[in-house]
Design a protein around this motif. Structure first.
Motif, PDB file in Angstrom:
ATOM      1  N   SER A 141       0.816  -1.101   0.140  1.00  0.00           N
ATOM      2  CA  SER A 141       0.087   0.098  -0.068  1.00  0.00           C
ATOM      3  C   SER A 141       0.891   1.262   0.087  1.00  0.00           C
ATOM      4  CB  SER A 141      -0.779  -0.048   1.264  1.00  0.00           C
ATOM      5  OG  SER A 141      -1.979   1.075   1.266  1.00  0.00           O
TER       6      SER A 141
ATOM      7  N   THR B 187      -8.431  -0.523  -1.691  1.00  0.00           N
ATOM      8  CA  THR B 187      -7.786  -1.716  -1.728  1.00  0.00           C
ATOM      9  C   THR B 187      -6.268  -1.758  -1.457  1.00  0.00           C
ATOM     10  OG1 THR B 187      -7.344  -1.452  -4.043  1.00  0.00           O
ATOM     11  CG2 THR B 187      -9.462  -2.521  -3.702  1.00  0.00           C
TER      12      THR B 187
ATOM     13  N   ARG C 283      -6.094  -7.322  -6.416  1.00  0.00           N
ATOM     14  CA  ARG C 283      -6.203  -6.067  -5.584  1.00  0.00           C
ATOM     15  C   ARG C 283      -7.580  -6.791  -4.527  1.00  0.00           C
ATOM     16  NH1 ARG C 283      -8.376  -1.216  -9.123  1.00  0.00           N
ATOM     17  NH2 ARG C 283      -8.714  -0.573  -6.844  1.00  0.00           N
TER      18      ARG C 283
ATOM     19  N   SER D  23      -0.445   1.005  -5.951  1.00  0.00           N
ATOM     20  CA  SER D  23      -1.404   0.377  -5.133  1.00  0.00           C
ATOM     21  C   SER D  23      -2.656   1.348  -5.059  1.00  0.00           C
ATOM     22  CB  SER D  23      -0.859  -0.155  -3.611  1.00  0.00           C
ATOM     23  OG  SER D  23      -0.483   1.484  -2.873  1.00  0.00           O
TER      24      SER D  23
ATOM     25  N   ASN E 249      -2.712  -4.096  -2.608  1.00  0.00           N
ATOM     26  CA  ASN E 249      -2.163  -5.084  -3.426  1.00  0.00           C
ATOM     27  C   ASN E 249      -1.732  -6.327  -2.982  1.00  0.00           C
ATOM     28  OD1 ASN E 249      -2.797  -3.388  -5.749  1.00  0.00           O
ATOM     29  ND2 ASN E 249      -0.640  -3.209  -6.183  1.00  0.00           N
TER      30      ASN E 249
ATOM     31  N   TYR F 229       3.476  -2.004  -9.975  1.00  0.00           N
ATOM     32  CA  TYR F 229       2.138  -1.588  -9.604  1.00  0.00           C
ATOM     33  C   TYR F 229       2.307  -0.405  -8.542  1.00  0.00           C
ATOM     34  CZ  TYR F 229       0.228  -6.039 -11.469  1.00  0.00           C
ATOM     35  OH  TYR F 229      -0.267  -7.259 -12.386  1.00  0.00           O
TER      36      TYR F 229
ATOM     37  N   ALA G 204      -4.966   2.717  -8.209  1.00  0.00           N
ATOM     38  CA  ALA G 204      -4.208   1.708  -8.329  1.00  0.00           C
ATOM     39  C   ALA G 204      -3.986   1.692  -9.932  1.00  0.00           C
ATOM     40  CB  ALA G 204      -4.936   0.538  -7.829  1.00  0.00           C
TER      41      ALA G 204
END
Length: 249
Positions: free
Chosen positions: A17, A219, A235, A211, A221, A209, A197
């Motif tokens: 996150s 969410t 997610r 998050s 990851n 990615y 995200a």
């Protein structure tokens, strides 16, 4: 020895996150730590071995001792190990939140640029995690001079703005390019700085990615480093409103 072999053979669970923006003066109820509470609850629910916090965990370094103490208490009870990368809102300056209130004295919390200069290695999973922390408020290259791989698993963290090849630059600072992403050769690149995200990069060699922030993305990851060498990313929903309620009881 047998325990280490078993650990190396097992799946590693990671929660990623960023952009929690913990603040002692929250706009929507609670005590300002709801996002941190929600992310750590998600890590606990998924039995994460590691939690990656990729920058801007605090909204600024101008936080009261009380909000730092509340955050330290949450991190003290966090499951597994926590790896923190200071971002552009909470850089690792000499007077930062990371050097006040005991955050840098939590044994299972590793703050890049503070408790370790660039990287930390976890022998039980043969996992290395590295990243260039923001150490001031000036521009920097988040993925400069990538760390060579020296362990079975290689995770990188970066807090900055990704721009695809050929796209006119929208932001002048903390830029991340496709070439820099690929040069990390990471099994997973955990990014922060965007509130949404997204998967970015070429996707050919490095799964990279964002998050997104808990407030907007709602969410985290969930990353699984599988024993066969593959990496799965999904997610998973968090409940920030429930976290606000829990913190205000």
């Amino acid at each position: 020895m047998l325990g280490r072999v078993a650990a190396l053979a097992s799946e590693i669970v990671v929660v990623h996150s960023s952009d929690l923006h913990v603040d002692g003066n929250p706009h929507q109820g609670g005590d300002g730590t709801a996002s941190l509470h929600a992310v750590l609850n998600a890590a606990r629910r998924h039995r994460a071995d590691y939690t990656l916090l990729a920058g801007d965990i605090f909204d600024s370094n101008r936080q009261t001792d009380a909000i730092i103490a509340l955050s330290a208490a949450l991190l003290r009870d966090a499951p597994g190990r926590v790896i923190v990368l200071p971002g552009n809102h909470d850089p690792a300056t000499p007077d930062s939140v990371w050097r006040r209130g005991g955050l840098d004295r939590l044994a299972h919390v590793h703050i890049l640029g503070v408790t370790c200069e660039l990287a930390v290695h976890f022998p039980d999973h043969d996992l290395e995690v590295w990243g260039h922390a923001h150490v001031d408020y000036d521009d920097m290259a988040p993925l400069r001079t990538p760390m060579p791989r020296s362990a079975r698993w290689h995770i990188a963290l970066a807090h900055g703005h990704y721009e695809d090849d050929g796209v006119p630059p929208l932001r002048p600072s903390w830029r991340i390019s496709n070439a820099e992403i690929d040069a990390t050769q990471a099994d997973y690149l955990a990014l922060g700085h965007w509130n949404r995200a997204a998967r970015v990069g070429t996707g050919v060699t490095v799964p990279a990615y964002y998050s997104g922030s808990p407030d907007l993305a709602k969410t985290v990851n969930l990353v699984r480093l599988r024993r066969n060498g593959t990496v799965a990313v999904t997610r998973e929903a968090i409940d920030r409103d429930q976290a606000i309620s829990a913190r205000t009881r």
